[in-house]
Design a protein around this motif. Structure first.
Motif, PDB file in Angstrom:
ATOM      1  N   THR A 126      -7.929 -27.432   1.259  1.00  0.00           N
ATOM      2  CA  THR A 126      -7.238 -28.722   1.147  1.00  0.00           C
ATOM      3  C   THR A 126      -7.522 -29.443  -0.163  1.00  0.00           C
ATOM      4  OG1 THR A 126      -9.078 -29.836   2.284  1.00  0.00           O
ATOM      5  CG2 THR A 126      -7.277 -29.001   3.647  1.00  0.00           C
ATOM      6  N   GLU A 127      -8.257 -28.803  -1.072  1.00  0.00           N
ATOM      7  CA  GLU A 127      -8.620 -29.453  -2.330  1.00  0.00           C
ATOM      8  C   GLU A 127      -7.391 -29.923  -3.096  1.00  0.00           C
ATOM      9  OE1 GLU A 127     -10.939 -31.120  -5.192  1.00  0.00           O
ATOM     10  OE2 GLU A 127     -11.651 -30.203  -3.323  1.00  0.00           O
ATOM     11  N   ALA A 128      -6.353 -29.081  -3.137  1.00  0.00           N
ATOM     12  CA  ALA A 128      -5.139 -29.439  -3.877  1.00  0.00           C
ATOM     13  C   ALA A 128      -4.473 -30.677  -3.283  1.00  0.00           C
ATOM     14  CB  ALA A 128      -4.163 -28.261  -3.875  1.00  0.00           C
ATOM     15  N   LEU A 129      -4.528 -30.835  -1.953  1.00  0.00           N
ATOM     16  CA  LEU A 129      -3.935 -32.011  -1.319  1.00  0.00           C
ATOM     17  C   LEU A 129      -4.697 -33.281  -1.689  1.00  0.00           C
ATOM     18  CD1 LEU A 129      -3.056 -30.738   2.269  1.00  0.00           C
ATOM     19  CD2 LEU A 129      -1.473 -31.292   0.418  1.00  0.00           C
ATOM     20  N   PHE A 130      -6.024 -33.207  -1.725  1.00  0.00           N
ATOM     21  CA  PHE A 130      -6.820 -34.371  -2.108  1.00  0.00           C
ATOM     22  C   PHE A 130      -6.537 -34.763  -3.551  1.00  0.00           C
ATOM     23  CE2 PHE A 130      -9.102 -33.528   1.748  1.00  0.00           C
ATOM     24  CZ  PHE A 130      -9.644 -34.748   2.122  1.00  0.00           C
ATOM     25  N   GLU A 131      -6.394 -33.772  -4.434  1.00  0.00           N
ATOM     26  CA  GLU A 131      -6.066 -34.077  -5.825  1.00  0.00           C
ATOM     27  C   GLU A 131      -4.673 -34.678  -5.936  1.00  0.00           C
ATOM     28  OE1 GLU A 131      -6.568 -30.550  -8.094  1.00  0.00           O
ATOM     29  OE2 GLU A 131      -8.760 -30.510  -7.897  1.00  0.00           O
ATOM     30  N   SER A 161       1.446 -36.245  -5.131  1.00  0.00           N
ATOM     31  CA  SER A 161       2.055 -35.848  -6.391  1.00  0.00           C
ATOM     32  C   SER A 161       1.526 -34.460  -6.741  1.00  0.00           C
ATOM     33  CB  SER A 161       1.718 -36.853  -7.500  1.00  0.00           C
ATOM     34  OG  SER A 161       2.258 -36.419  -8.733  1.00  0.00           O
ATOM     35  N   LEU A 162       2.358 -33.441  -6.503  1.00  0.00           N
ATOM     36  CA  LEU A 162       1.967 -32.057  -6.726  1.00  0.00           C
ATOM     37  C   LEU A 162       2.593 -31.560  -8.014  1.00  0.00           C
ATOM     38  CD1 LEU A 162       2.738 -30.993  -3.080  1.00  0.00           C
ATOM     39  CD2 LEU A 162       0.445 -31.125  -4.029  1.00  0.00           C
ATOM     40  N   GLU A 163       1.799 -30.815  -8.798  1.00  0.00           N
ATOM     41  CA  GLU A 163       2.300 -30.321 -10.080  1.00  0.00           C
ATOM     42  C   GLU A 163       1.702 -28.954 -10.371  1.00  0.00           C
ATOM     43  OE1 GLU A 163       2.653 -31.719 -14.787  1.00  0.00           O
ATOM     44  OE2 GLU A 163       1.765 -33.051 -13.272  1.00  0.00           O
ATOM     45  N   ASN A 164       2.563 -28.006 -10.774  1.00  0.00           N
ATOM     46  CA  ASN A 164       2.108 -26.692 -11.224  1.00  0.00           C
ATOM     47  C   ASN A 164       3.087 -26.163 -12.257  1.00  0.00           C
ATOM     48  OD1 ASN A 164       4.344 -25.745  -9.796  1.00  0.00           O
ATOM     49  ND2 ASN A 164       3.129 -25.155  -8.015  1.00  0.00           N
ATOM     50  N   GLU A 165       2.983 -24.858 -12.568  1.00  0.00           N
ATOM     51  CA  GLU A 165       3.832 -24.306 -13.622  1.00  0.00           C
ATOM     52  C   GLU A 165       5.310 -24.309 -13.260  1.00  0.00           C
ATOM     53  OE1 GLU A 165       2.314 -21.004 -10.958  1.00  0.00           O
ATOM     54  OE2 GLU A 165       1.488 -22.766 -12.012  1.00  0.00           O
ATOM     55  N   ASP A 166       5.638 -24.438 -11.965  1.00  0.00           N
ATOM     56  CA  ASP A 166       7.041 -24.434 -11.541  1.00  0.00           C
ATOM     57  C   ASP A 166       7.684 -25.813 -11.580  1.00  0.00           C
ATOM     58  OD1 ASP A 166       7.068 -21.689 -11.048  1.00  0.00           O
ATOM     59  OD2 ASP A 166       6.215 -21.973  -9.050  1.00  0.00           O
ATOM     60  N   GLY A 167       6.873 -26.883 -11.733  1.00  0.00           N
ATOM     61  CA  GLY A 167       7.424 -28.226 -11.783  1.00  0.00           C
ATOM     62  C   GLY A 167       6.599 -29.211 -10.988  1.00  0.00           C
ATOM     63  N   THR A 168       7.232 -30.292 -10.542  1.00  0.00           N
ATOM     64  CA  THR A 168       6.532 -31.356  -9.825  1.00  0.00           C
ATOM     65  C   THR A 168       7.236 -31.648  -8.501  1.00  0.00           C
ATOM     66  OG1 THR A 168       7.827 -33.099 -10.904  1.00  0.00           O
ATOM     67  CG2 THR A 168       5.770 -32.423 -11.964  1.00  0.00           C
ATOM     68  N   VAL A 169       6.437 -32.084  -7.540  1.00  0.00           N
ATOM     69  CA  VAL A 169       6.943 -32.502  -6.230  1.00  0.00           C
ATOM     70  C   VAL A 169       6.276 -33.821  -5.871  1.00  0.00           C
ATOM     71  CG1 VAL A 169       7.140 -31.954  -3.781  1.00  0.00           C
ATOM     72  CG2 VAL A 169       7.305 -30.116  -5.477  1.00  0.00           C
ATOM     73  N   LEU A 170       7.098 -34.844  -5.618  1.00  0.00           N
ATOM     74  CA  LEU A 170       6.599 -36.153  -5.210  1.00  0.00           C
ATOM     75  C   LEU A 170       6.986 -36.387  -3.754  1.00  0.00           C
ATOM     76  CD1 LEU A 170       7.637 -38.298  -8.319  1.00  0.00           C
ATOM     77  CD2 LEU A 170       5.447 -37.161  -7.894  1.00  0.00           C
ATOM     78  N   ILE A 196      11.328 -37.201  -0.549  1.00  0.00           N
ATOM     79  CA  ILE A 196      10.721 -36.055  -1.223  1.00  0.00           C
ATOM     80  C   ILE A 196      11.559 -35.779  -2.466  1.00  0.00           C
ATOM     81  CG2 ILE A 196      10.072 -33.622  -1.092  1.00  0.00           C
ATOM     82  CD1 ILE A 196       9.878 -33.883   1.899  1.00  0.00           C
ATOM     83  N   ASP A 197      10.917 -35.749  -3.627  1.00  0.00           N
ATOM     84  CA  ASP A 197      11.624 -35.553  -4.899  1.00  0.00           C
ATOM     85  C   ASP A 197      11.007 -34.351  -5.609  1.00  0.00           C
ATOM     86  OD1 ASP A 197      13.154 -35.741  -7.127  1.00  0.00           O
ATOM     87  OD2 ASP A 197      12.616 -37.801  -7.622  1.00  0.00           O
ATOM     88  N   MET A 198      11.807 -33.271  -5.753  1.00  0.00           N
ATOM     89  CA  MET A 198      11.311 -32.038  -6.367  1.00  0.00           C
ATOM     90  C   MET A 198      12.050 -31.781  -7.677  1.00  0.00           C
ATOM     91  SD  MET A 198      11.036 -29.575  -2.991  1.00  0.00           S
ATOM     92  CE  MET A 198      12.592 -30.141  -2.276  1.00  0.00           C
ATOM     93  N   ASN A 199      11.300 -31.670  -8.767  1.00  0.00           N
ATOM     94  CA  ASN A 199      11.836 -31.310 -10.072  1.00  0.00           C
ATOM     95  C   ASN A 199      11.198 -29.990 -10.481  1.00  0.00           C
ATOM     96  OD1 ASN A 199      13.512 -33.727 -11.318  1.00  0.00           O
ATOM     97  ND2 ASN A 199      11.807 -34.613 -10.161  1.00  0.00           N
ATOM     98  N   LEU A 200      11.966 -28.901 -10.325  1.00  0.00           N
ATOM     99  CA  LEU A 200      11.427 -27.563 -10.524  1.00  0.00           C
ATOM    100  C   LEU A 200      12.265 -26.813 -11.548  1.00  0.00           C
ATOM    101  CD1 LEU A 200      11.007 -26.755  -6.723  1.00  0.00           C
ATOM    102  CD2 LEU A 200       9.269 -27.699  -8.250  1.00  0.00           C
ATOM    103  N   GLN A 201      11.830 -25.615 -11.849  1.00  0.00           N
ATOM    104  CA  GLN A 201      12.627 -24.734 -12.700  1.00  0.00           C
ATOM    105  C   GLN A 201      12.642 -23.336 -12.100  1.00  0.00           C
ATOM    106  OE1 GLN A 201      10.803 -24.799 -16.564  1.00  0.00           O
ATOM    107  NE2 GLN A 201       9.012 -23.632 -15.957  1.00  0.00           N
TER     108      GLN A 201
END
Length: 492
Positions: A126-131, A161-170, A196-201
């Protein structure tokens, strides 16, 4: 003075005694809640492609409060069909009744057996969720346990607020309020997730994709919930969904919902489910009031329960549900068939209550109702079994020519020679409409009623009525086969 002191002391002693008694019952209450949760989760997971189970890891009792830890095990299939396991931990602080301090400070004076305050425990899983929650606990909740076995509580998620190489998810903050009463035979739930707002590629070409969902809701109101079957409605709703890829016009979906209703009647158990979309729009064009509504009626609950339990055992017999179905034994298959026949003996009704949509100038609708029965003992071939299973059938269909023209125009717009020439586009749409109408009328399946193509098919007692014309089953099969050949659908 002694009387006043006695008047104060007696209720304090009673409350203290109740608190001490409750402290001895909290652990069993918590374990019962875990057991009931697992029963409900197991019933909901059949056919869902995921298994969820809860277990208590530890319990430390105290006089006024206790603490507990739970593990939630989740198993889902990845894109290759292989099972993947996840485990998340929950921390729980349980205040003892009858008057937990947190309830008194909130003005809640109704006595309860215990008040639970749980939250997600930070771990590698769950570390990614806390971040993503900026250090705030991403999931917390409260549950009040009544002396009558009822439960009432809420589950709250933090903004993420999730972010990785594929984009961001709020993800906006969400909440679920729930109530379980009458010894778990009544379940009510209401949940909300604003956005839910997803900006991906895309991974294949790197082009941007944006998906935005707004106004997500969920409701459940079930009573007489026994053996996985309850009466009442449930629904999932979505106010708006916007999908945009690269620089293409956005596809906008409005007022989408999945509505389910279960009930009991003198004929048996009934269930209906309806998928509806208020509007789908793109590039200035729209389709409205899309609907797919299905129902099953007059089901025998005991036979249906036995069928589902057998199916559940088969799914559990393999490493994955798909592996279990691929390696199903003859004895298991025969048992399923026998149980299915028991369901059919109760003469259930299967219905496509509504399938259709609308455009600016017309609508299309289809409905089919089939009364089923157990196949006769003389039916040895699959065709004969299917025929003998069908007691009666009623189908109604209607298509406005205006809708055909709108759809033809929408398809033709994708061709360069028509998109740039409105007159040619109109001519092509009219030509396609008349060609489609001529084929439908010429084949005999439809009749023209004003500007609408309509069809009516009834079957009962080995007699078929198509658009008012009576014929035997053999005559209808010959007609249907001839129309398919005439349309060239089977080639030469």
């Amino acid at each position: 003075m002694k009387k006043i002191a006695l008047a104060v002391a007696i209720p304090l002693v009673l409350i203290g005694g109740a608190t001490v008694y409750t402290s001895t019952q909290v652990e069993s209450t918590a374990r019962d809640a875990v057991e009931q949760a697992n029963i409900q989760l197991r019933e909901m997971s059949v056919g869902a492609g995921a298994d969820v189970a809860v277990k208590m890891l530890s319990f430390e009792g105290g006089l006024l409060s206790s603490s507990a830890r739970y593990q939630v095990d989740i198993e889902v299939q990845d894109s290759d069909g292989e099972p993947r396991q996840y485990a998340v931990l929950l921390e729980d602080r349980i205040e003892h009744g009858p008057f937990p301090v947190s309830r008194l400070t909130n003005g809640q004076l109704m006595p309860v057996a215990a008040q639970s305050h749980f939250r997600l425990e930070r771990s590698a899983q769950t570390e990614a969720l806390f971040e993503a929650a900026s250090g705030v606990n991403p999931l917390v909740g409260d549950v009040a346990f009544g002396y009558d076995g009822s439960q009432q509580g809420a589950l709250r998620s933090a903004p993420l607020s999730l972010e990785n190489e594929d984009g961001t998810v709020l993800v906006a903050a969400g909440s679920v309020n729930f109530e379980v009463a009458d010894e778990t035979t009544t379940v009510r739930l209401e949940g909300q997730l604003p956005e839910i707002d997803m900006n991906l590629q895309r991974r294949d070409d790197g082009k941007p994709v944006r998906v935005k969902l707004s106004g997500i809701g969920m409701t459940v109101d079930k009573h007489d919930y026994v053996d996985g079957f309850g009466q009442g409605p449930s629904a999932i709703t979505l106010e708006r969904m916007e999908i945009q890829t690269d620089n293409n016009p956005a596809v906008i979906i409005k007022k989408a919902s999945i509505d389910e209703v279960s009930s009991r009647s003198s004929g048996g158990f009934n269930q209906s489910i309806a998928y509806r979309v208020g509007e789908v729009g793109a590039n200035g064009q729209s389709i409205r009031n899309l609907a797919l509504a299905l129902s099953l009626r007059n089901l025998d609950e005991s036979s249906l329960k036995a069928l589902l339990e057998s199916y559940k055992q088969i799914l559990d017999s393999g490493a994955t549900p798909q592996e279990a179905l691929d390696s199903i034994a003859d004895a298991q298959q025969q048992e399923l068939q026998a149980l299915a026949l028991q369901v059919l003996e109760h003469k259930p009704t299967l219905a496509l209550n509504e399938f259709g949509f609308e455009t600016a100038n017309g609508a299309a609708r289809l409905s089919v109702v089939a009364d089923l029965q157990a196949p006769s003992a003389e039916a040895f071939t699959p065709d004969a079994m299917i025929t003998s299973m069908l007691a009666s059938l009623k189908a109604e269909a209607g298509i406005d020519k205006g809708l055909v023209r709108d759809v033809a125009s929408l398809i033709a717009q994708r061709e360069p020679q028509y998109s740039a020439d409105p007159a040619a586009l109109q001519q092509q749409a009219d030509l396609t409409t008349e060609l489609f109408s001529g084929m439908a009328l010429g084949a005999g399946w439809f009749q023209l009623q004003g500007d609408r193509l309509a069809s009516s098919l009834h079957y009962a007692d080995n007699k078929v009525t198509l658009n008012g014309q009576d014929m035997s089953v053999q005559e209808f099969i010959g007609f249907a086969f001839g129309s398919v050949l005439g349309a060239g659908l089977l080639g030469q």
